[in-house]
Design a protein around this motif. Structure first.
Motif, PDB file in Angstrom:
ATOM      1  N   VAL A  77      44.338  33.667  44.799  1.00  0.00           N
ATOM      2  CA  VAL A  77      43.144  33.393  43.777  1.00  0.00           C
ATOM      3  C   VAL A  77      42.190  34.645  44.088  1.00  0.00           C
ATOM      4  O   VAL A  77      41.768  34.857  45.222  1.00  0.00           O
ATOM      5  CB  VAL A  77      42.511  31.947  43.876  1.00  0.00           C
ATOM      6  N   SER A  79      38.672  35.970  44.196  1.00  0.00           N
ATOM      7  CA  SER A  79      37.574  34.987  44.798  1.00  0.00           C
ATOM      8  C   SER A  79      36.393  35.546  43.522  1.00  0.00           C
ATOM      9  O   SER A  79      35.477  34.740  43.779  1.00  0.00           O
ATOM     10  CB  SER A  79      37.309  35.100  46.228  1.00  0.00           C
ATOM     11  N   TYR A  82      38.459  34.644  39.733  1.00  0.00           N
ATOM     12  CA  TYR A  82      39.157  33.475  39.586  1.00  0.00           C
ATOM     13  C   TYR A  82      40.578  33.770  38.704  1.00  0.00           C
ATOM     14  O   TYR A  82      41.279  32.576  38.209  1.00  0.00           O
ATOM     15  CB  TYR A  82      38.440  32.276  39.310  1.00  0.00           C
ATOM     16  N   ARG A 192      38.094  22.474  43.242  1.00  0.00           N
ATOM     17  CA  ARG A 192      37.321  22.943  41.860  1.00  0.00           C
ATOM     18  C   ARG A 192      35.953  22.217  42.080  1.00  0.00           C
ATOM     19  O   ARG A 192      36.095  20.962  41.737  1.00  0.00           O
ATOM     20  CB  ARG A 192      38.067  22.865  40.920  1.00  0.00           C
ATOM     21  N   MET A 214      38.700  27.169  43.385  1.00  0.00           N
ATOM     22  CA  MET A 214      39.371  27.932  42.209  1.00  0.00           C
ATOM     23  C   MET A 214      38.422  27.321  41.031  1.00  0.00           C
ATOM     24  O   MET A 214      38.356  26.141  40.658  1.00  0.00           O
ATOM     25  CB  MET A 214      40.680  27.103  41.953  1.00  0.00           C
ATOM     26  N   ASN A 215      37.711  28.260  40.531  1.00  0.00           N
ATOM     27  CA  ASN A 215      37.149  27.910  39.159  1.00  0.00           C
ATOM     28  C   ASN A 215      38.024  28.221  37.803  1.00  0.00           C
ATOM     29  O   ASN A 215      39.351  27.874  38.014  1.00  0.00           O
ATOM     30  CB  ASN A 215      35.625  28.554  39.175  1.00  0.00           C
ATOM     31  N   TRP A 216      37.751  29.148  36.883  1.00  0.00           N
ATOM     32  CA  TRP A 216      38.569  29.329  35.943  1.00  0.00           C
ATOM     33  C   TRP A 216      38.262  30.473  35.075  1.00  0.00           C
ATOM     34  O   TRP A 216      37.099  30.989  35.618  1.00  0.00           O
ATOM     35  CB  TRP A 216      38.650  28.080  34.972  1.00  0.00           C
ATOM     36  N   ASN A 247      43.328  31.928  34.137  1.00  0.00           N
ATOM     37  CA  ASN A 247      43.394  30.512  34.892  1.00  0.00           C
ATOM     38  C   ASN A 247      42.676  29.507  33.904  1.00  0.00           C
ATOM     39  O   ASN A 247      41.237  29.492  33.538  1.00  0.00           O
ATOM     40  CB  ASN A 247      42.338  30.744  36.183  1.00  0.00           C
TER      41      ASN A 247
END
Length: 291
Positions: A77, A79, A82, A192, A214-216, A247
């Motif tokens: 991921v 950072s 994301y 999340r 993990m956002n998006w 994502n």
């Protein structure tokens, strides 16, 4: 004549004594022979039993549990934004998209999972622990996990983390991971935060718990204009935010369920591969090298 009679009686007595001694000797010999036969039989039986035990031990096969194959992680991921990107040194395709579904398993997550299986597509289901407090929720999560889907942590009650104490943040995060592990046998590898609102404490705690944040990159299904399958599938595939490693944020919603097949097909028509989350390393995997 008288002497002859005495001589005869003496001879008879000696003969009887001799026979008695011979009988006694014969009885002793018979007893000794019987004892020897018994001893030999006992010895033979013991040897047979020992050999039998040895054969049983030799025949006893110890079944060893098969070792789990080590996963070769190909992605990580980013950072900062994301997205999902190939690990340095990996030859993995960068033209991928990750499907994620939040607020599971409420009403439609299981049907979404079945739809994904029908289309041979992977995804992460980010769960709220509050949906796992009854048998129905537990059974749904178990079934989703058994289908092969990655399970992520989305807190217990979907609380805004910056608005609660660190103690409450701990409960929100760790309680959910504990529940997921109890149901599936595995702790979540990804976290999340609700509304994408992490705190310094929640970010550190998630990492301590072995989870990558993990956002998006984009999502639309909570907006009123996209609460129908056609509009949602169109924007998810045709937005200019669709880039390699995108994502995609979606939720446990009826219109999202209905839009999922078109989203998968649309991404593939644009030459995007639906990435398998099992290939994405989390914090606990950071020491793993790419082979």
């Amino acid at each position: 004549m008288k002497n002859s009679k005495y001589t005869f009686l003496l001879a008879s007595a000696l003969l009887l004594a001799s026979c008695g001694d011979q009988n006694e000797a014969t009885e002793v010999e018979d007893q000794n022979a019987s004892t020897e036969v018994t001893d030999v039989a006992d010895s033979t039986n013991e040897q047979v039993e020992e050999e039998s035990d040895t054969e049983s031990e030799d025949e006893e096969v110890v079944e060893e549990e098969p070792e789990e194959e080590a996963v070769t992680f190909e992605y990580e991921v980013n950072s900062g934004i994301y997205t999902i990107q190939p690990i340095e040194g990996s030859e993995a395709d960068s033209q991928v998209a990750l499907l994620t579904y939040d607020d599971a398993p409420d009403k439609y997550a299981l049907d979404i999972a079945k739809t994904l299986v029908e289309h041979d597509a992977h995804a992460i289901f980010f769960v709220n622990g509050m949906y796992l407090e009854n048998d129905e929720g537990k059974e749904m999560l178990k079934e989703i996990h058994d289908m092969g889907f990655e399970i992520g942590n989305h807190t217990q009650t979907h609380a805004s983390l910056p608005s609660i104490s660190e103690e409450k943040q701990y409960e929100e995060i760790v309680t959910t991971s504990d529940m997921v592990e109890e149901i599936t046998g595995e702790r979540p590898r990804f976290f999340r935060a609700p509304f994408g609102q992490n705190t310094e404490y929640s970010a550190d705690l998630a990492r301590e718990q072995g989870m990558a944040l993990m956002n998006w990159t984009y999502g639309y299904d909570w907006e009123s204009d996209y609460m129908n399958a056609d509009a949602l599938s169109d924007i998810m595939v045709n937005t200019n935010l669709l880039v390699p490693g995108a994502n995609l944020l979606m939720h446990d919603r009826e219109w999202t369920l209905e839009a999922t097949p078109s989203i998968i097909e649309g991404l593939r028509e644009k030459d995007y591969e639906i990435v398998d989350p099992a290939l994405i390393k989390s914090v606990e995997n950071e020491s793993e090298d790419v082979e």
